[in-house]
Enzyme design. Structure first.
Site, PDB file in Angstrom:
ATOM      1  N   LYS A 190       0.802  -1.162  -0.200  1.00 27.13           N
ATOM      2  CA  LYS A 190       0.091   0.048  -0.111  1.00 27.13           C
ATOM      3  C   LYS A 190       0.605   1.443  -0.041  1.00 27.13           C
ATOM      4  O   LYS A 190       1.560   1.447   0.983  1.00 27.13           O
ATOM      5  CB  LYS A 190      -0.949   0.075   1.281  1.00 27.13           C
ATOM      6  N   GLU A 266       9.945   1.324  10.521  1.00 25.92           N
ATOM      7  CA  GLU A 266      10.816   2.424  10.330  1.00 25.92           C
ATOM      8  C   GLU A 266      10.370   3.590  10.504  1.00 25.92           C
ATOM      9  O   GLU A 266       9.387   3.946   9.581  1.00 25.92           O
ATOM     10  CB  GLU A 266      11.346   2.160   8.999  1.00 25.92           C
ATOM     11  N   CYS A 301      13.441  11.032   6.714  1.00 27.66           N
ATOM     12  CA  CYS A 301      13.436  10.633   8.199  1.00 27.66           C
ATOM     13  C   CYS A 301      14.551  10.969   8.916  1.00 27.66           C
ATOM     14  O   CYS A 301      14.603  11.220  10.187  1.00 27.66           O
ATOM     15  CB  CYS A 301      13.109   9.176   7.949  1.00 27.66           C
ATOM     16  N   GLU A 400       9.225  16.001  15.207  1.00 26.72           N
ATOM     17  CA  GLU A 400       9.786  15.986  13.761  1.00 26.72           C
ATOM     18  C   GLU A 400       9.097  16.799  13.048  1.00 26.72           C
ATOM     19  O   GLU A 400       7.784  16.512  12.945  1.00 26.72           O
ATOM     20  CB  GLU A 400       9.507  14.194  13.348  1.00 26.72           C
TER      21      GLU A 400
HETATM   22  P1  NAP Z   1       2.396   8.388   7.841  1.00 28.05           P
HETATM   23  O1  NAP Z   1       1.459   9.096   8.213  1.00 28.05           O
HETATM   24  O2  NAP Z   1       2.571   7.449   8.914  1.00 28.05           O
HETATM   25  O3  NAP Z   1       2.027   7.285   6.593  1.00 28.05           O
HETATM   26  C1  NAP Z   1       2.711   6.147   6.080  1.00 28.05           C
HETATM   27  C2  NAP Z   1       1.736   5.094   5.899  1.00 28.05           C
HETATM   28  O4  NAP Z   1       0.687   4.572   6.618  1.00 28.05           O
HETATM   29  C3  NAP Z   1       0.866   5.636   4.610  1.00 28.05           C
HETATM   30  O5  NAP Z   1       0.826   4.460   3.509  1.00 28.05           O
HETATM   31  C4  NAP Z   1      -0.444   6.049   5.184  1.00 28.05           C
HETATM   32  O6  NAP Z   1      -1.443   6.054   4.488  1.00 28.05           O
HETATM   33  C5  NAP Z   1      -0.450   4.791   6.131  1.00 28.05           C
HETATM   34  N1  NAP Z   1      -1.307   5.009   7.251  1.00 28.05           N
HETATM   35  C6  NAP Z   1      -1.831   6.425   7.806  1.00 28.05           C
HETATM   36  N2  NAP Z   1      -2.577   6.275   8.896  1.00 28.05           N
HETATM   37  C7  NAP Z   1      -2.879   4.966   9.003  1.00 28.05           C
HETATM   38  C8  NAP Z   1      -3.448   4.130   9.776  1.00 28.05           C
HETATM   39  N3  NAP Z   1      -4.480   4.675  10.626  1.00 28.05           N
HETATM   40  N4  NAP Z   1      -3.681   2.771   9.819  1.00 28.05           N
HETATM   41  C9  NAP Z   1      -2.846   2.278   8.817  1.00 28.05           C
HETATM   42  N5  NAP Z   1      -1.821   2.945   8.214  1.00 28.05           N
HETATM   43  C10 NAP Z   1      -2.160   4.048   8.099  1.00 28.05           C
HETATM   44  O7  NAP Z   1       3.515   8.846   7.323  1.00 28.05           O
HETATM   45  P2  NAP Z   1       3.935   9.851   6.190  1.00 28.05           P
HETATM   46  O8  NAP Z   1       3.233  11.120   6.350  1.00 28.05           O
HETATM   47  O9  NAP Z   1       3.286   9.087   4.905  1.00 28.05           O
HETATM   48  O10 NAP Z   1       5.621   9.724   5.965  1.00 28.05           O
HETATM   49  C11 NAP Z   1       6.255  10.765   6.864  1.00 28.05           C
HETATM   50  C12 NAP Z   1       6.678   9.784   8.119  1.00 28.05           C
HETATM   51  O11 NAP Z   1       7.450   8.754   7.630  1.00 28.05           O
HETATM   52  C13 NAP Z   1       7.790  10.602   9.060  1.00 28.05           C
HETATM   53  O12 NAP Z   1       7.528  10.478  10.263  1.00 28.05           O
HETATM   54  C14 NAP Z   1       9.026  10.001   8.605  1.00 28.05           C
HETATM   55  O13 NAP Z   1       9.922  10.189   9.654  1.00 28.05           O
HETATM   56  C15 NAP Z   1       8.589   8.604   8.247  1.00 28.05           C
HETATM   57  N6  NAP Z   1       9.532   7.986   7.663  1.00 28.05           N
HETATM   58  C16 NAP Z   1      10.474   7.180   8.112  1.00 28.05           C
HETATM   59  C17 NAP Z   1      11.600   6.467   7.268  1.00 28.05           C
HETATM   60  C18 NAP Z   1      12.382   5.444   8.039  1.00 28.05           C
HETATM   61  O14 NAP Z   1      13.155   4.859   7.024  1.00 28.05           O
HETATM   62  N7  NAP Z   1      12.571   5.418   9.234  1.00 28.05           N
HETATM   63  C19 NAP Z   1      11.610   6.602   5.801  1.00 28.05           C
HETATM   64  C20 NAP Z   1      10.775   7.440   5.410  1.00 28.05           C
HETATM   65  C21 NAP Z   1       9.812   8.155   6.269  1.00 28.05           C
HETATM   66  P3  NAP Z   1      -1.959   7.489   3.787  1.00 28.05           P
HETATM   67  O15 NAP Z   1      -1.274   7.641   2.688  1.00 28.05           O
HETATM   68  O16 NAP Z   1      -3.451   7.215   3.501  1.00 28.05           O
HETATM   69  O17 NAP Z   1      -1.593   8.451   5.050  1.00 28.05           O
END
Ligand code: NAP
Ligand code: MG
Length: 496
Positions: A190, A266, A301, A400
């Site tokens: 997804k 992650e 991230c 963050e």
């Molecule tokens: P996010 O809101 O946590 O979303 C990540 C994924 O989870 C998306 O596919 C999202 O779908 C899904 N999701 C959101 N709410 C959910 C729920 N209630 N239940 C199940 N799945 C759900 O993160 P983001 O805003 O896309 O990305 C930014 C974050 O990613 C930052 O915190 C960043 O640090 C982190 N990140 C970490 C790494 C690493 O390797 N450590 C790498 C890149 C990014 P939707 O698209 O519909 O929201």
């Protein structure tokens, strides 16, 4: 690279965009028939209408993945044959790099130069790395004595659901897919709602490479519906997640409330970037301090969002960072010369601007930037922003931001630098600039983080593991260690 420098606007206008879900080896509409608007942050215009998958589609995709897994059509192929498929897929990613880069740039706003020379080639290389690994993996024979024999075997888990973010859409997906497929699993992917297009295209390339139907399914849709349905599904064996810490915690809950599926996370970070007064090259360090936070619009991230500078050099150093920061002023993402593009969407744009307001309100000193940019385009751009006078208690030092906002703190002693570095719920990465080997190695041992960079920033390649300590998550992507999380150990004991 010169041939790559032109024509992106024309090519963007001619793009043929795939917008459907990919289940059981073919493109299909969502069962509900629903679609959602995929907006390009470059100009705020709708780029495509994409299938909006929900629980029913999750059931279909998981059933297809399960059937493919149990039939052995993929996992029971000879390793050298599976290797051939993944190497072919790596090659197809390379051959379609222009198209994939355009999709990535239009979909999430990063500069075309980055998607074409970083995201797509590194995704291909990652696929290639795990493809090459397949027929070089051995299981173990235990030290069981003369009258028995023990085998320690690694087996694929079954159905893996990969839920990924929007900042490096294809690359984050491939970091999960490649090792999961290499070990013989089936995958349901997804992508983030903001950036589904490259994942959708990848599914088609995977079939072209020879991956059997059902082994890779792609479900565009929302987190609360499709993401949650995967997290709670009784027939998903593992969730491989990259995203925020908040949503990572949801997946732990989903697992506990369903089938105890394995979870790897992650998550976010608040990387300390430490500059000691004896750093060999302060210009180089300042250049990296700017690049470390402004690259990819700060949507990284492990972005070096907390700059920790020794107080004796702070003013001189920060002036250099502000100067280097100017070269990261956002431009048109389709212009080959742009180093920075647009924030992923309106919401993230607003979120970052509100953190900037909070920084000012809590008493941090704005040294540069701080505003929206290129508003006339309809897109979501922000100036590279530098704060001085930040202390560890301020919101902009703790949370963050995921945008081009640098928070500068000072320290007097090495111990104080390490204490501030660890004063965070996160532990993804850290960096230090110093000529003193002991201080550098003390930093590597003392700072709780999955990666520590010494006299460099964000360095490394596919051969080193990547992931977090503390609330940055657990489980590692990249390197041969990533294979562990997609497999389970089975012990076989034989009496002779
Ligand atoms: P996010 O809101 O946590 O979303 C990540 C994924 O989870 C998306 O596919 C999202 O779908 C899904 N999701 C959101 N709410 C959910 C729920 N209630 N239940 C199940 N799945 C759900 O993160 P983001 O805003 O896309 O990305 C930014 C974050 O990613 C930052 O915190 C960043 O640090 C982190 N990140 C970490 C790494 C690493 O390797 N450590 C790498 C890149 C990014 P939707 O698209 O519909 O929201
Ligand atoms: Mg988009």
């Amino acid at each position: 690279m010169d041939a790559l420098a032109t024509n992106w606007h024309d090519r963007a206008a001619r793009l043929d965009i795939r917008t459907k879900a990919f289940i059981d080896g073919r493109y299909v509409d969502a069962a509900s028939g629903k679609t959602f608007e995929d907006v390009s942050p470059r100009d705020g215009k709708v780029l495509a209408r994409v299938a909006e998958c929900d629980a029913e589609d999750v059931d279909r995709a998981v059933a297809s993945a399960r059937k493919a897994f149990e039939s052995g059509v993929w996992r029971d192929q000879h390793p050298r044959d599976r290797k051939r498929v993944l190497l072919k897929l790596a090659q197809l990613i390379e051959q379609n790099a222009d198209e994939l880069a355009l999709l990535e740039t239009l979909d999430m706003g990063k500069p075309i130069r980055d998607s074409r020379s970083i995201d797509i080639p590194l995704s291909a290389r990652c696929m290639q790395y795990y493809g090459e690994a397949i027929d070089k993996l051995y299981d173990e024979v235990g030290p069981s004595g003369p009258n028995s024999m023990s085998l320690i075997l690694r087996e694929p888990l079954g159905v893996i659901a990969a839920v990924v973010p929007w900042n490096f859409p294809l690359m984050m997906a491939v970091w999960k897919l490649a090792p999961a497929l290499a070990t013989g699993n089936s995958v349901v992917l997804k992508p983030a709602e903001q950036s589904p297009l490259t994942a959708i295209r990848l599914a088609e390339l995977a079939v072209e490479a020879g991956l059997p139907p059902g082994v890779l399914n792609v479900l565009p849709g929302f987190g609360e519906t499709a993401g949650q349905a995967l997290g709670r599904h009784m027939d998903v064996d593992m969730i491989a997640f990259t995203g925020s810490t908040e949503v990572g915690k949801y997946f732990m809950r989903y697992s506990g409330e369903s089938n105890l599926k394995r979870v790897s996370l992650e998550c976010g970070g608040k990387t300390p970037h430490i500059v000691m007064p004896d750093a060999a090259d302060l210009d180089l360090a300042a250049k990296n301090a700017a690049g470390g936070i402004f690259f990819n619009q700060g949507e990284v991230c492990n972005a070096g969002s907390r700059l920790l500078v020794h107080e004796s050099i702070k003013d001189e150093f920060l002036a250099k960072v502000v100067e280097y920061g100017k070269s990261w002023t956002p431009g048109d993402p389709l212009d080959w010369n742009s180093r920075t593009g647009a924030m992923v969407d309106d919401r993230q744009h607003g979120r970052v601007l509100s953190y900037i307001e909070k920084g000012k309100a809590e008493g941090a000193v704005l040294k540069s930037g701080g505003n929206a940019a290129r508003t006339e385009t309809g897109g979501f751009y922000i100036e590279p922003t530098v704060f001085d006078g930040v202390d560890s208690g301020m919101t902009i030092a703790r949370e963050e931001i995921f945008g081009p906002v640098l928070s500068t703190l000072t320290f007097r002693t090495t111990e104080e630098a390490f204490r501030i570095a660890n004063d965070t719920i996160y532990g993804l990465a850290a960096a230090i600039w110093t000529k003193d080997l002991s201080v550098a190695m003390k930093a590597a041992k003392t700072i709780k983080a999955g990666s520590v960079w010494i006299n460099c920033f964000d360095a490394g390649d596919i051969t080193t593991p990547f992931g977090g300590f503390k609330q940055s998550g657990f489980g590692r992507d990249k390197s041969l260690h990533a294979l562990d999380k997609y497999t389970d150990l089975k012990s076989v004991w034989i009496e002779l």
